[in-house]
Structure formats: C-alpha cells, structure tokens
Design an enzyme around this catalytic site. Sequence first.
Site, short mmCIF file in Angstrom:
data_model
loop_
_atom_site.label_atom_id
_atom_site.label_comp_id
_atom_site.label_asym_id
_atom_site.label_seq_id
_atom_site.Cartn_x
_atom_site.Cartn_y
_atom_site.Cartn_z
CE LYS A 63 24.46 -22.32 13.66
NZ LYS A 63 25.86 -23.02 13.25
CG ASP A 64 22.21 -25.75 20.19
OD1 ASP A 64 23.30 -25.93 19.85
OD2 ASP A 64 21.88 -25.01 20.93
CE LYS A 65 16.01 -34.04 18.96
NZ LYS A 65 15.91 -35.56 18.99
#
Length: 666
Positions: A298-300
Amino acid sequence: MEMTSVSLKRGCLAVEDSDGVAPREEAKKQKVSECCLANSQDEGANDGLHRSANEPGPPEAESALKDEKSSSAQVQEEEEEEEEEDGLSEAGEEEEPESFADMMKHGLTELDVGITKFVSSHEGFSGILKERYSDFVVHEIGKDGRISHLDDLSVPVDEEDPPEDVLTVLTAEDKQQLEELQLFKNKETSVAIEVIEDTKEKRTIIHQAIKSLFPGLETKTEDREGRKYIVAYHAASKKALAKVRTAADPRKHSWPKSRGSYCHFVLYKENKDTMDAINVLSKYLRVKPNIFSYMGTKDKRAITVQEIAVLKISAQRLAHLNKCLMNFKLGNFSYQKTPLKLGELQGNHFTVVLRNITGTDEQVQQAMQSLKETGFINYYGMQRFGTTAVPTYQVGRAILQNSWTEVMDLILKPRSGAEKGYLVKCREEWAKTKDPASALKKLPVKRCVEGQLLRGLSKYGMKNIVSAFGIIPRNNRLMYIHSYQSYVWNNMVSKRIEDYGLKPVPGDLVLKGATATYIEDDDVDNYSIHDVVMPLPGFDVIYPKHKISEAYREMLTADSLDIDNMRHTIRDYSLSGAYRKIIIRPQNVSWEVVAYDDPKIPLFNTDVDNLEGKPPPVFASEGKFRALKMDFSLPPSTYATMAIREVLKMDTSIKNQTQLNTNWLR
C-alpha cells in the site's frame, strides 16, 4: 487532448508507494512514544528498510506475476550477510541545500513514459492532490469482496494467553540482556533478574514473560543473600535453539494446539508503506519480517487499511503495540490456519480529497460522470519509473540487453534529481574511484539497491557484475524489468488509442478465460473497449493483428531487443509477458463537492476517528475553498493517480507538479 495546467502547492503530490517527504509537523508524529521505548531493547529503533530514489517501489500484485512473488516480507527473505546491518542508522540523511523544485527539474514527465492520452472530453480543472496524506485513504478489498475496516480493537478471549502484565513487567535493560542471552551474543550462561516486589504472583509473571517473549530460554527461582532472583538460562544447545527459531516453526513449544497458527489482523497505518510498517512491527516484536504475509503493498503518503497475517504471534502481543506505536493501529484479530498470499485481494477502495479545486460544478459533474461511465486509460503510474534522472525502465532495458556494465553504471553513477545527501556522496566517490568498498563506506544505510550492488561488487569483483547484481533481492531486480515492460505498454496503448480511438476494431485482443484471442470482423459488435487488452512484451503472448503489432516490433528493435526471442540467458530475466486491459471503469464511484475555510481540517473521518467516536465534519454552504471528495474501487495493479489524472486532466509527474507549485508560490 492537451493537458491543462494545475496550481499545486510544493510537495503536495506524491503518488502511490512514493517516498515523498512529509511536512515537518507530520514527520514529528513519526517519533515512537515513550511506551515503545520502554518496551523495546533498541532505543530509537529504526523504522524499516530504506528504498533509494532510483529503486522501484513494490507495485500491487499482477496476476501474471503471481508466480514470481512471495507473500512474505520479501526484502528480508534473501538474508543479508552482515548482521550489524539489522539496526539501520538514520545518520547522514540531511538533504542537500538545493531546493526540491530545482532537483525535480531533472525528473520524468508523463510524456517521457508514454502517458499522453485522455478518454474524456470535459475541460480539465486544477486541484491539490495529497496536500495532506490524510486526504488519500486506501481500504483493501479482500478476496471475498469485503472492504477492510478497522472497527474492533478487542482481543479474542483465549485461556492460553498469559496475563497482560507479562508484556510490561520486564525493563528495556532486562529485554536487551535476555535477547543477547537467547541469541548467544554474550559469554554469559544465564541472566538474573531481581524480584523487587517479591510475591508469588510477581515471580510467576516474570517466569511467563521470559518464556513467552524469549523462546528457548528456561527459568528458575534462586535465593541469593536473602533476595529472590529469576534466573534465565538456555534449555537446549545452540543447535537445538536454531531449530526452534526457524521462520517455519517459531515458538514451537509454546503455541496452543487448538489455535490456528496465523493471527490475522487489520493494520491501519499513516504515512508508511507496507514494508516499512512490517519492519517496525517486527522490530518491536523481536521477530524476522518474513513471518508476516499480506495480499498487497500500500501507498506511503496515505492512510491505508489492510489485512496482515503473522505466524504464531498472539493477538494479545499485537494489541499491546497499540499502546506503543504512533500512526499505527492493529485490530480485528482472528486466528486462522493459513497465511495471506500476494495477489489474493480483489482490489482497493479509495477515498480521495482534491482540495482548492477551480472547476465549476458542471465541470466536476462531467468529469466524474465520465470516470464512472467510461473510466480511464489503465496506464502504469509515474511511481513505476522512479523519481530521478535515471528512470528504472532504462536499467530494465540494459538487463534485457545483457549490458551489465551499463546496468552497474546506471544504478551507481551520479545523477540529477531528489536524493539523500549520503547517496550523492556515495555516487561521487564511485565516479572518482570506481572502488566499491570505498563508495560503500559513504553509505550509512547499506540495504538500498546501491549498497547491495556495491557489496556484491566487493565480493565478486568488477568482472562478475551479474553475480554482484544477484545480491539484490529477486523482487527488486525483477521490478526493473517490469518497469521496462510497463514503459513499452504505456507507449503502445497511447498509439493504439491515437490510431483507433475508443472502440474495438478487428485485430484487437480480448481475453476468454486466461487465453487471448483476436476480435474478428464479424464479431466486433460483440465487444466494447472495456474488453480490449494489450500485451506486455514477452515470449508467451500474442500481439494485435493490426499496425500496433508492428509498432511493438519497431520499439523493441530500436532498443536492440528481439520481440521474437524474449528469453534471457539468465532464466530470472526471461519475460513471459502478460495481458492488461487498456480501459478501466472504477466501481462504487461517488463524489461530492464541499466548501471549507481551514486547509488543515480533515474533510472526512478515518476508521480511527470513528473508533474514537469523533463526529463527522460539518460543512458550510459557502467557504473560501472548495474540495472534491471522491470514492471509487479499483482492481489490483491499477493506479488511482491515473484515475485522478483523467478527472483533472493534469500531468501527475512530480517534476510537473513542483514546477507548477513553484510558479504558484511566486
């Protein structure tokens, strides 16, 4: 259609999985609370692996690549030889004085990676994407189609669990000594802990704490000069302990037989990517990261909610981390028999706020209606290609060409762009000396790609670059090649839409099951543009039966590659190829335009807000600013930034955003 300009604040846009720098006040929130320090043997514990700017971030799983990926924490799977690297230092990470905008002048634009077309006809408008990381929220959609939410922090009742005090009774100094004893890192044969408040209950809790937190150690009570001590010692030889501590069977002697081997939980995290988060959890649990598994990265720069599984760690121990770690929350615990596998998810649900939009209500309506009904071009997003002047696809192309000196040069040479100061110094040293050992000394963090390659060159020598490059974990090596495939695919899909528009034509490819077939003249009316796929180049795919097929051949020939022979002399780098839909229509699309005055206020509640009972924000009918709040679901391996690009009609590259931001600030 031409892209319209968009006014954005500096550093606002950071795409999925990017390692964009958070604002200063957000960085402060990353500090670990005192509770954690008291419960960890490492003060100021590092929060995970460091990925350099030219290393590709882990993408969502692609169905064609499932067999090439493992669901565990990959970066740790190929063990580093240097034990001391386990405690990574943040030292020397000062940024150079050059401004971020100046550094990003050398970065990539969408045009550089083949992203040139739009499908909708509405007029674009401006807005600020990810002004706050809390404006971008991702909820994982599991294989059963349910959206993951953190809505229950309770721990499953289990009579086998020791009392809660077990997790807090030992001091940080006790834990450090016990860990050194457990791992045979000191010459002592035992560790004695004095029982300050001597009661049978207190002694029992210390016994339980040592046995549950440090498998392989046994305990006994001893009287020494009228004082009670709990003495920890090894129950078995070093060899026997090593067997107990394998990733496949940790804590063999202490896990209840009636309980599933894996504790599944929902992880809520802020401003951390999945790999970093797992490294933080493993650090405080004192376990290897490869006992964790997950369905997708998942995105940071976002708030994300996803399911994680961990082998033989109790829900009680995991829940204790909620008292310790900031910007993380763990909940929805359950025990299962199996781990999670990369790619098992159905997709992700996004809640995105675009602040300070300039579009009229009519423009917004047209844009969102088009996104809902037609969708967007399924381009690989900018984060697939790196952020510096050396795109990852260039490294991938050199690997496929067997140009190993060029691979080494592209990864290590000095380059323009946004990089950590120590990386700049490392590259300068390499350019000056071509001495891998000397350049390696400039790196406080040796697990970045540059550090791993330099260590490989030190070990195998400059004449064996293939083996040196092989020290880099397999998934990271393959990402360079996948980046090249993505680069070709983006360019070819733009040409396909330019030549044939948004309708299926004879010679296009569609999938029947997992098999690609051609659309014939007499059945073209049976398909829509949403059925059409195009291949990522490889030895196991077919190409369209129209002029785009020749375009593939010409592009690969220009790159000195043979489209008819995509097998590599090194098996790992042979490309089988895959198929990817050219247009994606998001599901569960909804939106609203809201007015607000304070740019710092959240415009919707997160799962943690709801758990804490915070009321949802109330919006005025009028305000200084307007924001577009949008919700939509996407399948795996599709990029939310490409959907947002279609709405705003803007270039999502960091280079373009920072130039626009600088102009806006002026």
